[in-house]
Design an enzyme around this catalytic site. Structure first.
Site, PDB file in Angstrom:
ATOM      1  CG  ASP A   1      77.501   8.976  13.053  1.00 16.97           C
ATOM      2  OD1 ASP A   1      78.674   9.567  13.341  1.00 16.97           O
ATOM      3  OD2 ASP A   1      76.578   9.061  14.267  1.00 16.97           O
TER       4      ASP A   1
ATOM      5  CG  ASP B   1      72.559   8.029  15.505  1.00 16.12           C
ATOM      6  OD1 ASP B   1      72.266   8.480  16.614  1.00 16.12           O
ATOM      7  OD2 ASP B   1      73.506   8.608  15.281  1.00 16.12           O
TER       8      ASP B   1
ATOM      9  CG  ASP C   1      75.053  10.414  10.780  1.00 14.63           C
ATOM     10  OD1 ASP C   1      76.159  10.873  10.487  1.00 14.63           O
ATOM     11  OD2 ASP C   1      74.601  10.065  11.670  1.00 14.63           O
TER      12      ASP C   1
END
Length: 1215
Positions: A425, A869, A873
């Site tokens: 990410d 995080d 995700d």
């Protein structure tokens, strides 16, 4: 008394869209209630009827076992492993006459190994039990009748109970909020335990129950709640309350178990869901089971060993059957001592086939020592200790947040050393997710002179100098005396003297700037908090972006300081008087932001009575909603937004609209109706109504906030790239932002050719306006396929044939990704992507992130690691072979779904290159060694069977057999699996190509496994023949006594123990005191055991009785044979290792030579070795420097290529 407290006066009923007007639920909206999925009925203050409905109690159990189920369930878990099940079968057969050893000696090692694993399981479950007990025994105030509230344990709560929760207490169940210490019946809730977010959420009760302000008011309170059945959706709740009238319920009234009451003295509520029906427990599903590649391959090795075991047992039984049949021919007995004329079925020549089959079963038990019984438990112990080292690595400890690395599972330690592709990410993972207001565009004028990290990278890339005024953040006139920077304000890094310090009033379009700043200060859901001691105002915001906007407005003269029931209040800078004035704006509606709308709006009424719609949102939705006369400076704003995106900034468009009263009245009626509907599609109805008023907007400008790169990200990516790890970035940001972040963190570099796949062609835009979905889909899919095909042609074309001298980067947007992931295209897309040095997927949804991860994992069949995080995700983390969660600003949901948690992206470098490399080498070497030592032992048993015509007689005492894997050879491999290092951490990082040994599985390939097996076979042959030949025909001592069966067995066993432990000593690369103690201690324990066991009476010690004291120890030949056999068995391995190390070194051998010869500090030599890890197609700033050196050599070729026309697919070469 709490109930005598004066209620806090704060009215916030209209902060959220679900404001507390008295709803009149429509009859047709009730269709879901009472139907499937909406059948729950709660009798408030009368929990008795809940028992009729058989609702669960509030006792929560997270344990895997109960006292009654622990033994059967844990035994089932242990015997699911094929090796353990095999040893169970041999243990059962050991109680039959077929067994070549005593049943006790066969079953004790199995009980020991299974017992250790069960104890480990039991300890872990006991800890869970203690946590459950602590939670279930917490106390909460519950209404007992007549307005009396008494403390009751959580586990005794029932559906319908009225509870009183006080400040900083956890909610014991899912509770419907009835009232609070605030007159407006609102409360603040912290949901960190649910989604990890630290921002406070605002909840509000229905107006009809808000008057229940004291304990006594509940004496006669009765109500009936009809709502949805238990489900896992944390953010939905549909129901009604019957109290005087029927009232619609929403998620705004639901307080979830395990969230905490904050900034509110107390709340009253009715229990709706208890125990495992609560939403948090409905979400408590086990993460997907993950097994490492080495563990899966180990299963195949065990299957191979089973096959070989059966083969040699089968061959042996055939020989035994033939020999047994020949024992009695014409009344002549060949093996007379077996009395074949008068024997049992096991040696009956007349029933030789049956005897051969029974011998096969005996041989299976005897040769079971080819399979290491302690393998699983030893690996488990080793992995647990490895995770201890990971968790306590101070170099992966983030002091600022007090967060160490935490391995949440030990199953995947060695997988960390085999990662081929990282899917990351961006926001909060590569960046800090700590937003700073840096720039803005107002009325077509760009403001903000600061330079971002991305702009610095861009300047370096273009070779242009960074202007001094840009470095300092503002122009520095020569006559400026004061150059001292002011104190840094968190969330605000804006430098431009044209509008700071109130100077915006002198700008030509100051009126537009005023509206722009007012919008920033009003259009949000931020809660102000005033420090009573200092008077300073801080803000509780749902996102870092919102906090940055409010802080920016404050610093530029529009301070938001107060929120009441229907208003927000500002200290505004009056452009005419130049002084701060107080102004209040009445909040009529808040149209919330969500991922589908991509915007947020508020409808306010000014003090002059004017109705305004204030809106902010993504450029992709806002520009389309502008009025024809509201686009005066749209072109300039678009240009600025693109510039900001190229600088790596996150942008929002700000616009407003003046409403007339009649239009607002019609909107409000429809919106209230949609909001009060009791149906699953309430959110959709509200969005549809909001669409009708969020139009014909007047553009004000755009904001740009920076999400800075985390410290050490470019260096970490550079090291991982040198290690040969491919890095993909999956982000929801715009393509321009993602590309420039890629440059800042060295994923992209100068000279790298960009293959860009998108659907921004004129033809598709025309189709989108026509609304023909089928045509759009067909054309879009064809376009994506064509671009992928052209991209592959570019990779395979003549321009890329210079020995891979050019690096490619693939960049694809979310729209294109929809089609690229379809079944008939995804393989072509994957082939293109894995041929590129780096891949960036922009505008990706959470589902697309997970699908891309699955595609890479299944398509490449190599280890993938996903790192993120946020809650978006989670799918990606669970889909990847390894999920790494960043414990950052977006909460802990990603961490809770991860396999390993770290605080910063940069720690990934040490986690993979150091711990991953070590764990992979340790576990793979440990498994190979286990099979080596057991094959060595098993070969001696087999050869002894051969010379005894496969009689089924073991060469060793029963307890020698049993304790071989448990005591004499078990500890050294565990020490190997925990402590060994081929090179130090410093060298792992200095020579990152070491990591490729794991990616290529060089240390656990079939070739390496079979070579260790061959080593075991060779060692077993040497031990057996040297011992038997040296002891057969010569006296063992001076008395002339020759070696008997007991002496031969003890001598061979001694040699086996010495050889396998000395082999470990030769193999270990990094000796510690523990390894010395375990290796030499294991040998010493063998002698000690032989001494003590041999002293026991003969009925127990059998063939070992006094064998050491009376026979072996006094005989010099025993010690000479032991020394000679050990040296002979180890010389071939030693010679092979020496030749390989000197003439055919693996990469870690080369690094060891550097260390051995003291040339680690020789920069020239070390660089020569290190440069082997840098390849032309890699990424990172080191590769960028290497490419720069090579640029002159390729310059003419590159210029020639740039002249080629670009058709369809966009290929960019960045200069």
């Amino acid at each position: 008394m709490a109930n005598e407290r004066k209620r806090r006066k704060l009215h916030l009923s209209k902060i959220y869209t679900f404001n507390c007007v008295k709803p009149s639920a429509q009859e047709d909206d009730q269709s879901h209630i009472g139907g499937p999925g909406f059948s729950r009925v709660v009798y408030c203050n009368s929990p008795g009827p809940a028992e009729v409905h058989n609702y669960v109690d509030n006792y929560v159990k997270t344990t895997k076992y109960t006292p009654a189920t622990f033994i059967p369930k844990s035994l089932f878990e242990q015997f699911r492993r094929v090796a353990n099940f095999f040893f169970l079968l041999t243990g059962i057969l050991a109680f039959t006459p077929l067994a070549p050893f005593s049943s006790t000696s066969a079953i004790v090692p199995l009980i020991f190994v299974i017992g250790v694993s069960m104890i480990k399981e039991g300890i872990e479950d006991w800890r869970r039990k203690q946590q459950d007990t602590e939670v279930n025994n917490r106390k909460i105030k519950v209404h007992q009748g007549n307005g009396n509230f008494e403390y009751t344990q959580w586990r005794h709560l029932r559906v319908g109970d009225i509870v009183k929760v006080e400040k900083d207490e956890f909610f014991p169940a899912d509770i419907l909020l009835l009232s609070s210490s605030y007159e407006d019946a609102i409360c603040y809730v912290e949901t960190m335990n649910l989604d990890g977010e630290t921002n406070l959420k605002l909840k509000q009760a229905l107006e009809v129950t808000s008057s229940l302000s004291e304990d006594s008011t509940f004496a006669n309170f009765k109500a009936i709640i009809r709502c949805e059945d238990p489900n896992a959706n944390l953010y939905s709740f549909v129901g009604t309350m019957d109290l005087e009238d029927q009232h619609a319920l929403s998620p705004q009234q639901l307080l979830l178990r395990d969230s905490k009451l904050r900034n509110t003295d107390y709340v009253y509520g009715a229990v709706v869901f208890t125990g495992h029906d609560t939403k948090v427990m409905q979400n408590a599903t086990d993460p997907p089971s993950k097994r490492s590649r080495i563990e899966r391959k180990m299963d195949y090795v065990i299957y191979f060993m089973f096959f070989m075991l059966c083969v040699i047992a089968f061959i042996g039984s055939i020989f035994f059957g033939v020999t047994t049949k020949d024992d009695l021919r014409n009344q002549i007995m060949k093996r007379w001592y077996l009395r074949p004329d008068d024997t049992t079925v096991y040696f009956n020549p007349k029933r030789a086939p049956l005897a051969a089959f029974l011998h096969f079963l005996t041989a299976l038990m005897l040769y079971s020592y080819f399979i290491p019984i302690s393998l699983y438990v030893s690996i488990e112990i080793g992995k647990v200790l490895q995770t201890h080292f990971i968790n306590h690595d101070t170099l992966m400890y983030y002091e600022e947040a007090d967060k160490p690395a935490r391995a949440r599972t030990s199953n995947l330690n060695e997988e960390l050393g085999q990662v081929n592709t990282i899917l990351s990410d961006k926001t909060g993972t590569l960046t800090c997710n700590s937003m700073e207001f840096v720039k803005c565009s107002v009325a077509g004028t760009a403001y903000g002179r600061g330079i971002t990290e991305v702009e610095r990278a861009m300047a370096k890339r273009k070779g242009s100098p960074i202007p001094e005024e840009m470095i300092n953040g503002r122009d520095q006139p020569e006559d400026t005396a004061d150059t001292t920077p002011g104190p840094q304000i968190k969330g605000f890094n804006f430098k431009d003297e044209r509008i700071t310090n109130g100077n915006w009033v002198y700008e030509t379009k100051s009126e537009t700037i005023q509206k722009f700043l007012q919008l920033l200060a009003i259009c949000h859901t931020v809660i102000p908090e005033v420090d009573e001691e200092t008077g300073k105002i801080s803000y509780e915001a749902e996102s870092p972006d919102e906090a940055a906007f409010v802080i920016a407005a404050r610093e530029l003269g529009f301070e938001f300081y107060k929120r009441t029931q229907t208003t927000v209040s500002l200290h505004e800078l009056d452009p005419y008087s130049g002084k701060k004035v107080d102004r209040s704006y009445r909040i009529l509606n808040v149209l919330e932001f969500n991922s589908a709308r991509k915007r947020m709006s508020v409808i306010v009424q000014t003090e002059e009575g004017k109705l305004l719609l204030l809106s902010k949102g993504a450029d992709s939705v806002m520009f389309a909603r502008l009025a024809n006369d509201g686009t005066d400076f749209e072109e300039e704003t678009r240009e600025h937004v693109n510039d900001y995106a190229e600088a790596g900034l996150r942008t929002l468009i700000l616009a407003y609209r003046v409403l007339d009263e009649e239009e607002y009245r019609e909107f409000n009626e429809k919106f209230s109706e949609a909001r009060n509907s009791v149906s699953a599609d309430r959110e959709t109805l509200m969005d549809q109504v909001a669409e009708t008023i969020e139009k014909d907007l007047v553009l004000l400008g755009a904001t740009a906030v920076e999400d800075k790169l985390q410290s050490g990200v470019p260096e970490c990516i550079d090291k991982l790239a040198q290690a040969g790890v491919k890095i993909w970035v999956l982000t929801g940001d715009k393509m321009e932002t993602a590309i420039n972040i890629g440059y800042a963190c060295s994923l992209l570099r100068q000279g790298m050719r960009q293959i860009i796949i998108n659907l921004e062609t004129p033809d598709i835009k025309v189709l989108e306006k026509s609304g023909d979905k089928e045509a759009i889909t067909k054309v879009s899919k064809d376009s994506v396929l064509e671009q992928i095909t052209q991209g592959k042609a570019q990779l395979e074309g003549p321009t890329s044939s210079g020995a891979g001298s050019e690096a490619f980067a693939l960049i694809i947007d979310g729209k294109s990704l929809v089609y690229a992931l379809e079944d008939d295209i995804k393989n072509s897309f994957l082939k293109l992507a894995i041929s590129c040095a780096s891949v960036i997927c922009c505008r990706s949804s959470p589902k697309q992130k997970a699908l891309v991860t699955r595609l890479v994992k299944e398509g490449t069949r190599k280890t993938t690691l996903a790192i993120g995080d946020g809650a978006n995700d989670v799918g990606m983390l669970q889909e990847a072979d390894i999920g790494v969660g960043i414990s950052g600003a977006e909460g802990m949901q990603a961490v809770m779904s991860s396999d390993i948690a770290i605080a910063q992206f940069r720690f990934l470098e040490r986690l993979l290159l150091v711990h991953g490399h070590w764990c992979y080498r340790r576990i793979s070497s440990m498994i190979c060694y286990f099979f080596y030592k057991n094959i060595t032992f098993g070969v001696t048993l087999f050869l002894f069977e051969v010379i005894t015509t496969f009689s089924g007689e073991p060469a060793y005492n029963d307890w020698f057999l049993s304790f071989y894997n448990v005591f004499f050879t078990s500890l050294p491999p565990i020490a190997l699996g925990v402590l060994d290092q081929d090179v130090s951490a410093q060298f792992c990082l200095k020579f990152p190509l070491l990591y490729q040994e794991g990616v290529q599985n060089a240390l656990f390939s079939w070739g390496r496994i079979l070579s260790w097996m061959f080593n075991g076979v060779y060692s077993g042959v040497i031990i057996f023949f040297f011992c038997t030949r040296s002891l057969r025909e010569m006296a063992l001592n001076t008395g002339g006594k020759t070696a008997d069966f007991e002496s031969l067995g003890a001598t061979m066993y001694t040699c086996v123990v010495w050889v396998v432990n000395c082999q470990m000593a030769l193999f270990i690369q990094h000796f510690t005191l523990i390894q010395h103690v375990f290796i030499w201690g294991s040998i010493a324990v063998w002698y000690l055991f032989l001494l003590i066991y041999g002293a026991i009476k003969p009925t127990l010690s059998t063939t070992a009785y006094m064998v050491l004291v009376e026979t072996l120890a006094p005989a010099p030949k025993f010690w000479i044979v032991t020394l000679f056999v050990v040296v002979s068995a180890l010389v071939p391995y030693f010679a092979y290792s020496a030749i390989q190390m000197r003439f055919f070194p693996m990469y870690h051998n080369m690094v060891q030579w550097i260390r051995l010869e003291g040339r680690a500090e020789d920069p020239e030599y070390a660089e020569m070795i290190r440069q082997r890890s840098i390849r032309p197609t890699t990424v990172g700033f080191t590769a960028r420097a290497a490419a720069k050196k090579d640029k002159g050599h390729r310059g003419s070729k590159q210029k020639q290529h740039n002249k080629q026309p670009k058709v369809g697919l966009e290929i960019e070469t960045v200069q």
